[in-house]
Scaffold this active site. Structure first.
Site, mmCIF file in Angstrom:
data_model
loop_
_atom_site.group_PDB
_atom_site.id
_atom_site.type_symbol
_atom_site.label_atom_id
_atom_site.label_comp_id
_atom_site.label_asym_id
_atom_site.label_seq_id
_atom_site.Cartn_x
_atom_site.Cartn_y
_atom_site.Cartn_z
ATOM 1 N N GLU A 149 -39.262 29.551 66.968
ATOM 2 C CA GLU A 149 -39.156 28.094 67.052
ATOM 3 C C GLU A 149 -40.339 27.531 67.852
ATOM 4 O O GLU A 149 -40.654 28.028 68.913
ATOM 5 C CB GLU A 149 -37.819 27.735 67.726
ATOM 6 C CG GLU A 149 -37.577 26.258 67.835
ATOM 7 C CD GLU A 149 -37.814 25.540 66.504
ATOM 8 O OE1 GLU A 149 -37.169 25.889 65.513
ATOM 9 O OE2 GLU A 149 -38.678 24.637 66.453
ATOM 10 N N PHE A 150 -40.947 26.480 67.313
ATOM 11 C CA PHE A 150 -42.117 25.898 67.973
ATOM 12 C C PHE A 150 -41.848 24.507 68.543
ATOM 13 O O PHE A 150 -42.774 23.813 68.931
ATOM 14 C CB PHE A 150 -43.296 25.825 66.987
ATOM 15 C CG PHE A 150 -43.747 27.183 66.525
ATOM 16 C CD1 PHE A 150 -44.609 27.942 67.311
ATOM 17 C CD2 PHE A 150 -43.298 27.722 65.333
ATOM 18 C CE1 PHE A 150 -45.025 29.209 66.906
ATOM 19 C CE2 PHE A 150 -43.700 28.981 64.917
ATOM 20 C CZ PHE A 150 -44.570 29.730 65.696
ATOM 21 N N GLU A 153 -39.852 20.536 73.963
ATOM 22 C CA GLU A 153 -38.840 19.703 74.600
ATOM 23 C C GLU A 153 -39.443 18.320 74.824
ATOM 24 O O GLU A 153 -40.619 18.187 75.125
ATOM 25 C CB GLU A 153 -38.408 20.320 75.933
ATOM 26 C CG GLU A 153 -37.540 21.539 75.716
ATOM 27 C CD GLU A 153 -37.096 22.203 77.012
ATOM 28 O OE1 GLU A 153 -37.170 21.585 78.077
ATOM 29 O OE2 GLU A 153 -36.668 23.363 76.938
ATOM 30 N N PHE A 250 -53.681 19.085 74.819
ATOM 31 C CA PHE A 250 -53.585 20.164 75.809
ATOM 32 C C PHE A 250 -54.829 20.327 76.665
ATOM 33 O O PHE A 250 -55.148 21.423 77.121
ATOM 34 C CB PHE A 250 -53.219 21.494 75.132
ATOM 35 C CG PHE A 250 -51.740 21.683 75.079
ATOM 36 C CD1 PHE A 250 -50.995 21.025 74.124
ATOM 37 C CD2 PHE A 250 -51.082 22.457 76.013
ATOM 38 C CE1 PHE A 250 -49.618 21.139 74.097
ATOM 39 C CE2 PHE A 250 -49.712 22.584 75.994
ATOM 40 C CZ PHE A 250 -48.971 21.928 75.032
ATOM 41 N N GLY A 254 -53.728 19.313 85.575
ATOM 42 C CA GLY A 254 -52.560 18.859 86.326
ATOM 43 C C GLY A 254 -52.192 19.872 87.389
ATOM 44 O O GLY A 254 -53.065 20.573 87.931
ATOM 45 N N GLY A 258 -45.187 24.583 83.375
ATOM 46 C CA GLY A 258 -43.896 25.122 83.789
ATOM 47 C C GLY A 258 -43.009 25.212 82.569
ATOM 48 O O GLY A 258 -43.490 25.433 81.460
ATOM 49 N N CYS A 261 -40.627 28.135 78.695
ATOM 50 C CA CYS A 261 -41.322 28.978 77.717
ATOM 51 C C CYS A 261 -42.655 29.550 78.198
ATOM 52 O O CYS A 261 -42.806 30.767 78.264
ATOM 53 C CB CYS A 261 -41.532 28.183 76.436
ATOM 54 S SG CYS A 261 -39.972 27.815 75.624
ATOM 55 N N LYS A 264 -42.684 32.368 81.016
ATOM 56 C CA LYS A 264 -42.054 33.651 80.657
ATOM 57 C C LYS A 264 -42.731 34.291 79.443
ATOM 58 O O LYS A 264 -42.833 35.504 79.353
ATOM 59 C CB LYS A 264 -40.548 33.481 80.455
ATOM 60 C CG LYS A 264 -40.111 33.068 79.075
ATOM 61 C CD LYS A 264 -38.602 33.117 78.932
ATOM 62 C CE LYS A 264 -38.116 32.444 77.668
ATOM 63 N NZ LYS A 264 -38.624 32.981 76.414
ATOM 64 N N ARG A 329 -36.769 24.089 84.617
ATOM 65 C CA ARG A 329 -37.107 25.504 84.750
ATOM 66 C C ARG A 329 -38.610 25.651 85.040
ATOM 67 O O ARG A 329 -39.441 25.115 84.330
ATOM 68 C CB ARG A 329 -36.704 26.267 83.480
ATOM 69 C CG ARG A 329 -35.180 26.340 83.335
ATOM 70 C CD ARG A 329 -34.729 27.033 82.073
ATOM 71 N NE ARG A 329 -34.761 26.173 80.910
ATOM 72 C CZ ARG A 329 -34.237 26.495 79.721
ATOM 73 N NH1 ARG A 329 -33.655 27.672 79.557
ATOM 74 N NH2 ARG A 329 -34.306 25.670 78.702
#
Ligand SMILES: NC(=O)c1ccc[n+]([C@@H]2O[C@H](COP(=O)([O-])OP(=O)(O)OC[C@H]3O[C@@H](n4cnc5c(N)ncnc54)[C@H](O)[C@@H]3O)[C@@H](O)[C@H]2O)c1
Length: 438
Positions: A149-150, A153, A250, A254, A258, A261, A264, A329
């Protein structure tokens, strides 16, 4: 089509809702009873723009249901998605206990041909492991497909409904046809369904996230250099981003990446590489840069307060790891809060969505304001950690009134350096020239 989705977190809930939206009958399964109860009662469990409307409509129309019972949830399902956590294990590799545990359970209850789909981000070779885990108990026909899955959020619904591409790893003609039919409504505008073998699909996901993380860390290094050389990273970003080969996205520096995804997945790819005797050198650097970047504002803050933060009070705007989500997260804000508290400072915060989640882990160690301006009351300085839209054009007069000192440390480069300097602020951001910062 009857579809089951096992794991109803960010990915599972978006996946289930979006497949219901195209007319499928979807049953979402989760072991978290409180979550399932809430969802069954029409209460959404995550903040994701646009999701609630689809969730409510599909639930009302009877296409979307929730259960804790795996056997009940997968009954008659043609496809079963696994959207389960794959957190880092102690050594940094992806922990497959949730995925393989469910695969074993499925092996005990499958009764007819089913396509099992790994939607979780999983290391190369997982499809084979899932196959073996199911086959321990189930001797009938089934296929295991890798369908990473791409979605991002914050724009997950849009990403899911109109994906740039859908990657499907399978060598089975039968599974390929089932997946093709399922995804047909999502790729009508011509974006590709890319079929490949399972291993390549699994690696594609890690390569994508690692590449994006590399882009961020690269720009953060450029920003560091800008600060030392007296250049402006915004100019560099625009200067290189207009080159099609590089692209505009991208490239924003900053206080580090975080989320659930990138950290990890980069770590897991390094670990997988290591296991096959390959040292993925560039990713080691990407991780190291990111660790440092999360605390990049700290020396600037310490310097401003002459090395002593004891008794100082800070307002922090933004807690989520990025805007438009309540996901905290690996959020850089949490690292900054830890460092400030450890230095003897106190912190009040505001985030439009993420405060309940932060309260869940930090409790009363910090305070939570009703709005962004209330967080400023009595603070010695403002720190910006997440680029929520509402922070972009604030009422500076209210900032001046709330703060004890006119100092802003901006980890997301929200304001124009000249303009804010003219308002009399001490303003520090990321990679914008020292000459224009004071
Ligand atoms: N969050 C993202 O933006 C994103 C994007 C792409 C891929 N992914 C990947 O998708 C996977 C899921 O991520 P997420 O963010 O949705 O995780 P999450 O933690 O939000 O959700 C996982 C859900 O699985 C449930 N669960 C755990 N064990 C279970 C079991 N045995 N049976 C049923 N449910 C169980 C949990 O209760 C939880 O609700 C991960 O591998 C992640 O790397 C995440």
């Amino acid at each position: 089509m009857k579809i089951a989705v096992v794991g109803t977190g960010y990915v599972g809930l978006v996946t289930g809702t979006c497949f219901a939206e195209t007319g499928n009958q979807v049953s979402c399964i989760d072991i978290d009873k409180a979550k399932v109860d809430k969802l069954s009662n029409g209460q959404i469990t995550i903040y994701e723009p646009g999701l609630e409307k689809l969730f409510l409509r599909n639930q009302k129309e009877g296409r979307l249901s929730f259960t804790t019972n795996l056997a009940e949830g997968i009954k008659d399902a043609v496809i079963i998605f696994l959207a389960l956590p794959t957190p880092p294990g102690e050594d940094g590799s992806a922990d497959l206990k949730y995925v393989l545990g469910v695969a074993r359970d499925l092996g005990k209850i499958l009764t007819s041909y089913t396509v099992l789909v790994d939607k979780s981000t999983v290391p190369v070779g997982t499809a084979e492991k899932v196959h073996a885990a199911v086959a321990e108990n189930y001797k009938g026909e089934f296929d295991v497909v890798s369908n990473p899955e791409f979605l991002r959020e914050g724009v997950a619904v849009e990403d899911f409904m109109k994906p740039d591409r859908v990657v499907i790893g399978t060598q089975s003609e039968r599974a390929r046809n089932v997946m093709k039919e399922l995804y047909a409504p999502f790729v009508r505008s011509g974006n590709p369904l890319i079929f490949m073998d399972e291993r390549s699909a699994e690696l594609t996901k890690y390569a994508a996230n690692s590449f994006l993380a590399t882009k961020i860390s690269f720009m953060n290094e450029v920003a560091q250099l800008c600060e030392k050389l007296g250049a402006d990273v915004d100019m560099i970003r625009r200067g290189i981003g207009s080159d099609e080969r590089i692209g505009k996205r991208f490239l924003f520096p900053g206080i580090g990446y975080g989320g659930s995804c990138f950290p990890k997945d980069v770590q897991a790819l390094v670990k997988s590489s290591h296991e096959v005797g390959y040292d993925f050198q560039i990713l080691n650097a990407v991780m190291e840069i990111n660790e440092k970047q999360k605390l990049h504002l700290l020396p600037k803050i310490k310097n401003y307060f002459k090395g002593d933060l004891k008794g100082k009070h800070f307002a922090i705007w933004g807690l989520a790891f990025k805007p438009n989500t309540d996901d905290i997260r690996e959020a850089p804000a949490l690292y900054i809060i830890d460092a400030l508290l450890a230095a003897g400072a106190t912190v009040s915060t505001f985030d439009p969505e993420a405060m309940p989640n932060v309260r869940g882990i930090l409790g009363d160690k910090i305070t939570y304001a009703e709005n962004q301006y209330d967080a400023l009351t009595g603070a010695d300085a403002l720190i910006i950690a997440t680029e929520w839209n509402e922070f972009r054009q604030p009422d500076f007069l209210r900032i001046v009134t709330g703060l004890k000192q006119k100092a802003i440390f901006d980890g997301r480069n929200l304001f124009d350096v000249e303009a804010i300097k003219n308002l009399g602020f001490h303003y520090e951001s990321i990679g914008r020239t020292a000459a224009t910062q004071n």
